[in-house]
Scaffold this active site. Sequence first.
Site, PDB file in Angstrom:
ATOM      1  N   ASP A 257      -3.745   1.972  -3.999  1.00  0.00           N
ATOM      2  CA  ASP A 257      -3.829   0.662  -4.167  1.00  0.00           C
ATOM      3  C   ASP A 257      -2.721   0.022  -4.733  1.00  0.00           C
ATOM      4  O   ASP A 257      -2.083   0.176  -5.869  1.00  0.00           O
ATOM      5  CB  ASP A 257      -5.113   0.373  -5.286  1.00  0.00           C
TER       6      ASP A 257
ATOM      7  N   ASP B   7      -4.110  -3.520   1.715  1.00  0.00           N
ATOM      8  CA  ASP B   7      -3.427  -2.921   0.764  1.00  0.00           C
ATOM      9  C   ASP B   7      -3.896  -1.902  -0.163  1.00  0.00           C
ATOM     10  O   ASP B   7      -3.574  -1.442  -1.281  1.00  0.00           O
ATOM     11  CB  ASP B   7      -3.296  -4.206  -0.395  1.00  0.00           C
ATOM     12  N   GLU B   8      -4.993  -1.195   0.311  1.00  0.00           N
ATOM     13  CA  GLU B   8      -5.494   0.050  -0.130  1.00  0.00           C
ATOM     14  C   GLU B   8      -6.162   1.024   0.828  1.00  0.00           C
ATOM     15  O   GLU B   8      -6.547   0.589   2.025  1.00  0.00           O
ATOM     16  CB  GLU B   8      -6.521  -0.302  -1.194  1.00  0.00           C
TER      17      GLU B   8
END
Length: 402
Positions: free
Chosen positions: A9, A111-112
């Site tokens: 993350d 973003d993860e």
Amino acid sequence: MDRIILHIDVNNAFLSWSALYLLKNGFPYDIRDRYAVIGGDKSKRKGIVLAKSNKAKKLGIKTADTLYSAKQKCKNLEIYPSNYEWYLKMSKQLFNLLSKYTNEIEIFSVDECFLDYTNIKKLYGNEITFAYKIKEEIKNTLGFTVNIGIANNKLCAKMASDFLKPDNVHTLYQNEIETKMYPLDVGDLFGVGKKTKEKLKNIKINTIGDLANADYKTMYRLFKNQGVELIKKARGIDDSLVVYWKVEPKGIGNEITLKEDIMTKEELYPYLFSLSEHVGLRIRKQNKYAYVVVVTLKNNHFKRYNHQRKLANPTSSDEEIYKIACSILSEMWQDEPIRLIGIRLDKLTTSKIRQISLFDKDTSLNVDVLEKLMDEINDKYGSQVIKKASTDQKKLFHKRLK
DNA sequence: TCTGGGGTCCTAGGACCC
DNA sequence: TCTGGGGTCCTAGGACCC
């Protein structure tokens, strides 16, 4: 054998990435070290916080706060615009870096992602050592920090990556759930939002541990199936797999907040038209067609509502989408000020042909279509209907159709 | 100076068919 | 004349996530 799942993350993704962009373009300082946020455009009535620096976070500024209230919390707050193109680039770089090690990666958002370590452990060794190693590699080669959660399933890996930030590795193995997760506020559990949290607090369920030990009957009465799922989540149970092939989107939608509230249907038509073009272009890019068109409105009191229409034949045409959308709009029109309008295409398919009459002589039927048709028949009438037919019979069937 | 945009999944009710 | 239920499809709305 226990599975080993990593959740990676990016810390304050939009803000970190904007910081890098600014530095790259000669900006004099790193906005990660300032009281800074990435904010929407106020003049377009999108004035909310999209991401915040750790310093800003410490002052109580939260994602989705209005910029107005964020400034109340921090008088000298710096606000920077978003840059989605750049974010996509950074995101791609991150996933490319990770896919050097395995292709068993599920991209969960920009973003993860989840990474299934089970099968590569014999290659790279202890997962904690590995996590620290790639955390450093990301920092050194890409310039931003991540949190990595390690666990025996996706849910716990995600919970673990949310522990102390930034730039950290945490584990949440099965045998750590009671000590590390049970004491947390129930609202911290993935899948428990504001509404559910409120309802849970009303029945004295305050921590994840309380939820894990909650009474099934009560939970079912109040939350139906979701209640049972919530208890499972609280106990850290999750059997879902890391899905590392490209996931096909279920729907395509665009919406826009209007510069000012709009009072009449007629004034909305141009927006509906440009939205039709937008979603039409996107669906055609994917070579898909939609069975369902949805129109969404938000009124000046922020009440959202939507109407949809199922089509006999799926479409990807701008004009058709627009016509249907106009008709839906008329149907749902309540003569009130409108703040936002959106169009969404749902029930996507790769084939334009839906129904083929068995007696239709001039259908340009190919094997794919036949297979699809069979799937549909099987779905409808039970799998034995067509499965039992021999290959020869199938060919005969195919011939007759022609 | 009030409050984004992109999604997914679930539920409930009504229509309809057998 | 009266009375089922099971199953599926469709729509509207709600909750949640990033």
